[in-house]
Design a protein around this motif. Structure first.
Motif, PDB file in Angstrom:
ATOM      1  N   PRO A  53     -77.969  28.497   4.481  1.00 54.39           N
ATOM      2  CA  PRO A  53     -77.546  28.109   6.094  1.00 54.39           C
ATOM      3  C   PRO A  53     -78.643  26.979   6.160  1.00 54.39           C
ATOM      4  CG  PRO A  53     -79.870  29.715   6.538  1.00 54.39           C
ATOM      5  CD  PRO A  53     -79.771  29.565   5.193  1.00 54.39           C
ATOM      6  N   TYR A  79     -68.831  33.540  11.048  1.00 55.48           N
ATOM      7  CA  TYR A  79     -68.924  33.898   9.930  1.00 55.48           C
ATOM      8  C   TYR A  79     -70.349  33.176   9.245  1.00 55.48           C
ATOM      9  CZ  TYR A  79     -66.339  37.456   9.231  1.00 55.48           C
ATOM     10  OH  TYR A  79     -64.669  39.093   9.407  1.00 55.48           O
ATOM     11  N   ILE A  81     -73.978  32.871   6.960  1.00 52.88           N
ATOM     12  CA  ILE A  81     -75.160  33.350   6.147  1.00 52.88           C
ATOM     13  C   ILE A  81     -76.831  33.350   6.680  1.00 52.88           C
ATOM     14  CG2 ILE A  81     -75.977  33.281   3.706  1.00 52.88           C
ATOM     15  CD1 ILE A  81     -72.944  32.314   3.196  1.00 52.88           C
ATOM     16  N   TRP A  83     -81.049  33.925   5.988  1.00 52.59           N
ATOM     17  CA  TRP A  83     -82.081  34.886   4.830  1.00 52.59           C
ATOM     18  C   TRP A  83     -83.034  35.271   5.389  1.00 52.59           C
ATOM     19  CZ3 TRP A  83     -84.055  29.541   1.024  1.00 52.59           C
ATOM     20  CH2 TRP A  83     -82.403  29.206   0.926  1.00 52.59           C
TER      21      TRP A  83
END
Length: 115
Positions: A53, A79, A81, A83
């Motif tokens: 990201p 959406y 992403i 971590w």
């Protein structure tokens, strides 16, 4: 994504520096908080997308492939992403299947925010 004003020129300049691309990226403001990133080679685009990201001033970037026939308001950004880093996990639990179950549990327990 944000409805709050921010310094678009600073964001554009900062991301160009952080990404350290071998070829230039052109960033165009389409409307408030919607930008077109034109990468001048596939390798640069892949480097940026694989590094997600990305954020600027605590606002996350959501990417969508460009489709010339779509109007800007028709793009759906839903959406992101993330971590996750789990500290002090016992060594016996450091397996892909365990990680997938942990993520599934988190996803199912967190409220989803709409952009």
């Amino acid at each position: 994504m944000t409805n709050q004003p921010f310094n678009k020129e600073a964001m554009m300049g900062t991301m160009k520096i952080i990404w350290k691309l071998s070829r230039e990226v052109t960033i165009t403001a389409i409307r408030d908080n919607l930008f077109l990133f034109k990468f001048h080679n596939r390798k640069g685009k892949e480097k940026v997308i694989e590094g997600v990201p990305w954020s600027f001033n605590k606002y996350i970037f959501l990417f969508h492939d460009f489709k010339g026939e779509l109007r800007p308001l028709k793009y759906v950004f839903q959406y992101a992403i993330f971590w996750l880093r789990i500290y002090d996990l016992p060594l016996g639990l450091r397996k892909k299947a365990i990680g997938e179950k942990l993520v599934e549990g988190l996803v199912n327990s967190l409220p989803l925010m709409k952009a």
